[in-house]
Scaffold this motif. Structure first.
Motif, short mmCIF file in Angstrom:
data_model
loop_
_atom_site.label_atom_id
_atom_site.label_comp_id
_atom_site.label_asym_id
_atom_site.label_seq_id
_atom_site.Cartn_x
_atom_site.Cartn_y
_atom_site.Cartn_z
N SER A 1 -49.96 52.86 55.57
CA SER A 1 -50.99 53.75 55.03
C SER A 1 -52.27 53.68 55.86
CB SER A 1 -51.28 53.37 53.57
OG SER A 1 -52.26 54.21 53.00
N GLU A 2 -52.52 52.50 56.43
CA GLU A 2 -53.70 52.33 57.30
C GLU A 2 -53.47 52.94 58.68
OE1 GLU A 2 -57.41 51.57 58.28
OE2 GLU A 2 -56.64 51.05 56.30
N GLY A 3 -52.22 53.24 59.00
CA GLY A 3 -51.93 53.87 60.29
C GLY A 3 -51.28 52.96 61.30
N TYR A 4 -50.95 51.73 60.91
CA TYR A 4 -50.27 50.82 61.82
C TYR A 4 -48.80 51.22 61.97
CZ TYR A 4 -54.31 47.72 61.33
OH TYR A 4 -55.57 47.19 61.34
N ARG A 5 -48.24 50.90 63.13
CA ARG A 5 -46.80 51.09 63.38
C ARG A 5 -46.11 49.77 63.01
NH1 ARG A 5 -43.04 54.25 65.83
NH2 ARG A 5 -41.56 53.33 67.32
N VAL A 6 -45.22 49.82 62.02
CA VAL A 6 -44.71 48.61 61.38
C VAL A 6 -43.19 48.56 61.45
CG1 VAL A 6 -44.68 47.24 59.25
CG2 VAL A 6 -46.66 48.70 59.77
N GLY A 7 -42.67 47.40 61.80
CA GLY A 7 -41.24 47.13 61.70
C GLY A 7 -40.98 46.14 60.59
N THR A 8 -39.94 46.37 59.79
CA THR A 8 -39.58 45.42 58.73
C THR A 8 -38.13 45.00 58.90
OG1 THR A 8 -38.99 47.23 57.21
CG2 THR A 8 -41.23 46.34 57.07
N TYR A 9 -37.91 43.70 58.75
CA TYR A 9 -36.56 43.15 58.78
C TYR A 9 -36.30 42.49 57.44
CZ TYR A 9 -32.61 40.11 59.94
OH TYR A 9 -31.39 39.48 59.94
N THR A 10 -35.30 42.97 56.71
CA THR A 10 -34.99 42.46 55.38
C THR A 10 -33.48 42.26 55.24
OG1 THR A 10 -34.83 44.71 54.50
CG2 THR A 10 -36.98 43.62 54.33
N SER A 11 -33.09 41.53 54.23
CA SER A 11 -31.67 41.37 53.92
C SER A 11 -31.52 40.91 52.48
CB SER A 11 -31.02 40.35 54.87
OG SER A 11 -31.57 39.06 54.66
N PRO A 12 -30.36 41.18 51.86
CA PRO A 12 -29.31 42.05 52.37
C PRO A 12 -29.69 43.51 52.16
CG PRO A 12 -28.69 41.24 50.23
CD PRO A 12 -30.01 40.58 50.57
N HIS A 13 -28.81 44.42 52.54
CA HIS A 13 -29.06 45.84 52.33
C HIS A 13 -28.36 46.27 51.04
CE1 HIS A 13 -25.22 45.49 54.48
NE2 HIS A 13 -24.86 46.58 53.80
N LEU A 14 -28.68 47.48 50.58
CA LEU A 14 -28.04 47.99 49.38
C LEU A 14 -26.93 49.00 49.71
CD1 LEU A 14 -30.97 48.34 46.84
CD2 LEU A 14 -29.01 46.80 46.72
N LEU A 15 -27.22 49.96 50.57
CA LEU A 15 -26.22 50.98 50.87
C LEU A 15 -25.75 50.96 52.33
CD1 LEU A 15 -27.52 54.03 48.80
CD2 LEU A 15 -25.54 52.57 48.32
N ARG A 16 -26.67 50.80 53.26
CA ARG A 16 -26.33 50.84 54.68
C ARG A 16 -26.98 49.67 55.40
NH1 ARG A 16 -28.81 55.22 57.25
NH2 ARG A 16 -27.26 55.16 58.93
N TYR A 17 -26.24 49.07 56.32
CA TYR A 17 -26.76 47.96 57.11
C TYR A 17 -28.07 48.35 57.79
CZ TYR A 17 -26.86 44.17 60.54
OH TYR A 17 -27.23 43.10 61.30
N ASN A 18 -28.19 49.59 58.18
CA ASN A 18 -29.37 50.08 58.90
C ASN A 18 -30.66 49.84 58.14
OD1 ASN A 18 -26.83 51.68 59.14
ND2 ASN A 18 -27.84 52.52 60.95
N GLU A 19 -30.58 49.74 56.79
CA GLU A 19 -31.78 49.49 55.98
C GLU A 19 -32.46 48.18 56.35
OE1 GLU A 19 -30.40 49.38 51.97
OE2 GLU A 19 -29.24 51.22 52.18
N ARG A 20 -31.73 47.26 56.95
CA ARG A 20 -32.29 45.94 57.25
C ARG A 20 -33.35 46.01 58.35
NH1 ARG A 20 -27.90 41.25 56.59
NH2 ARG A 20 -26.59 42.15 54.97
N ILE A 21 -33.23 46.97 59.25
CA ILE A 21 -34.12 47.06 60.41
C ILE A 21 -34.80 48.42 60.39
CG2 ILE A 21 -34.27 46.86 62.92
CD1 ILE A 21 -31.54 45.41 62.84
N CYS A 22 -36.03 48.45 59.90
CA CYS A 22 -36.75 49.72 59.75
C CYS A 22 -37.98 49.75 60.64
CB CYS A 22 -37.18 49.92 58.30
SG CYS A 22 -35.83 50.25 57.15
N ILE A 23 -38.30 50.92 61.12
CA ILE A 23 -39.55 51.16 61.85
C ILE A 23 -40.26 52.32 61.18
CG2 ILE A 23 -40.58 51.88 64.05
CD1 ILE A 23 -38.25 50.48 65.46
N ASP A 24 -41.49 52.05 60.75
CA ASP A 24 -42.28 53.05 60.02
C ASP A 24 -41.49 53.63 58.85
OD1 ASP A 24 -44.57 52.68 61.41
OD2 ASP A 24 -44.33 54.40 62.73
N GLY A 25 -40.81 52.76 58.13
CA GLY A 25 -40.10 53.15 56.93
C GLY A 25 -38.75 53.79 57.13
N GLN A 26 -38.34 53.99 58.38
CA GLN A 26 -37.07 54.66 58.67
C GLN A 26 -36.04 53.66 59.18
OE1 GLN A 26 -36.56 57.95 57.89
NE2 GLN A 26 -38.60 57.64 56.98
N PRO A 27 -34.86 53.61 58.56
CA PRO A 27 -33.81 52.72 59.05
C PRO A 27 -33.43 53.03 60.49
CG PRO A 27 -33.26 53.56 56.87
CD PRO A 27 -34.45 54.34 57.35
#
Length: 420
Positions: free
Chosen positions: A66-92
């Motif tokens: 929201s502040e305008g930073y470019r953010v990567g998030t790494y989480t686990s486990p995923h719910l539907l697709r493995y791609n959810e674990r590695i997101c950049i700016d909210g996109q898997p």
């Protein structure tokens, strides 16, 4: 390339290492070094804890973006697709991007075996290194001290909560578990604990390692008002904040810890009150008190240890008082199943045990033995799969009842896939 699809890569990774969990940093650190990345990762926030990690990552991500930073998030486990674990700016991340990272890891690992989680962690770090991020937010998978994400020195560390879980790996006391989680602290860099009952050994560890530690109740707190809430730090405050869009009163604890974390690094990563307010109003996270309206409403929650289930039970009492509840349940066999069921059994009228096709899952017979020991008899089992358990619960429920699906991430994932 060794494999052409993400599914093939993931299936192979599950067979590569003899243990699904192999705590230790030497192997993954060696492979990370061989990848030859830039050498200086983005500003790093590492998030650990027994419960609340996912919510804290979601709020950090929402505020920073929201502040305008470019953010990567790494989480686990995923719910539907493995791609959810590695997101950049909210996109898997795309299949191609993840497969490319896997291929780079495979080219350099040579004789070193990696677990499924270690492969994923290295892929996330490799992808983030090339993505020109302002911030990376890394969620600890298990513990902290020996978890693969801990090869990166966090600029600020957040422990959302400390309670009993994964005792076979982390110890059977809050002190032992707290010290494992404190392993993500770094000397001279701030750390935050969103737990009002911090074990004394964790505070001592921080002092001995020159870690500037703050924790809930001593260094920051929150006050709930009629239609808003206030966050109060030692030398700062934010008033009249909107409640987080994530449901449950416990989210104010998580939000308070997140605001303290950002306050501790405001000179390097400033965020405005406007960004905080916007993010709190709009943050989302699937599978946590996720309410799905309908002729028979559904509540999804990934609570899978006694502390999380106590919070779930409190939410049910406040929001669904008097409702007849049909619960579809599954959990891994290494959890405190008795503690889980005991904390919610008085609220559930009918139980449905959903089978999960994975070795770690508790079997119906194992679960039935626990229910029997606790005097719970309204339990149905013997379903061929989780979908059959969902359908049976829905057929038995009436329009003024609630269908609760809770326990393992994998169960909630199966429900979302079934619904889709």
């Amino acid at each position: 390339m060794r494999f052409n699809t993400l599914a093939e890569w993931l299936a192979w990774q599950e067979t590569l290492h003899p243990k699904s969990i192999d705590l230790g940093l030497s192997r993954v650190k060696e492979v990370y070094g061989r990848l030859g990345n830039s050498g200086k990762p983005p500003f790093t926030i590492t998030v650990g804890g027994t419960n609340g990690k996912g919510s804290c990552v979601a709020m950090l991500d929402a505020i920073l973006r929201s502040e305008g930073y470019r953010v990567g998030t790494y989480t686990s486990p995923h719910l539907l697709r493995y791609n959810e674990r590695i997101c950049i700016d909210g996109q898997p991340s795309s299949d191609d991007r993840i497969c490319g990272a896997f291929e780079r890891i495979e080219r350099v690992r040579e004789e070193i075996t990696l677990s499924f989680f270690e492969f994923g962690t290295l892929a996330a770090l490799d992808i983030f290194d090339a993505a020109d991020l302002d911030v990376q937010v890394l969620e600890v998978g298990l513990g902290g001290r020996l978890d693969a994400v801990n090869i990166i020195d966090a600029d600020v560390a957040l422990i959302a909560s400390i309670d009993l879980d994964h005792q076979d790996w982390l110890g059977d006391t809050r002190t032992a578990i707290g010290l494992e989680k404190a392993g993500i602290f770094r000397s001279g860099r701030p750390a935050v604990v969103g737990d009002i009952d911090v074990p004394a050994a964790v505070v001592q560890y921080a002092e001995e390692h020159d870690v500037p530690l703050s924790y809930l109740g001593r260094d920051f707190r929150y006050e709930m008002l009629s239609g808003s809430w206030d966050w109060l730090g030692r030398n700062a405050e934010l008033t009249d904040l909107p409640f987080p869009a994530l449901k449950g009163d416990h989210q104010l604890i998580n939000a308070s810890a997140v605001l303290e974390t950002l306050h501790r690094v405001e000179s390097r990563l400033p965020v405005s009150p406007a960004a905080i307010r916007e993010a709190l109003r709009n943050v989302t996270l699937a599978g946590r008190f996720q309410y799905i309206p309908g002729s028979i409403p559904v509540l999804l929650d990934v609570a899978h240890n006694p502390q999380a289930v106590r919070v779930l039970a409190d939410h049910l009492r406040r929001q669904f008082s008097g409702k007849t509840i049909h619960a579809v349940f599954a959990v891994m066999r290494d959890k405190d199943i008795s503690g889980i069921i005991n904390n919610i059994k008085d609220l559930v009228e009918h139980w449905y045990l959903a089978p999960l096709k994975m070795p770690r899952a508790a079997t119906a017979d194992q679960l039935l033995a626990v229910f029997d020991s606790l005097g719970v008899s309204a339990v149905r089992s013997g379903f061929p799969d989780a979908a059959a358990a969902f359908d049976a619960a829905r057929r038995s429920a009436e329009s003024d009842h609630l269908l609760l699906v809770f326990g393992s991430f994998f169960l909630v994932s199966e429900y979302l896939a079934h619904m889709n």
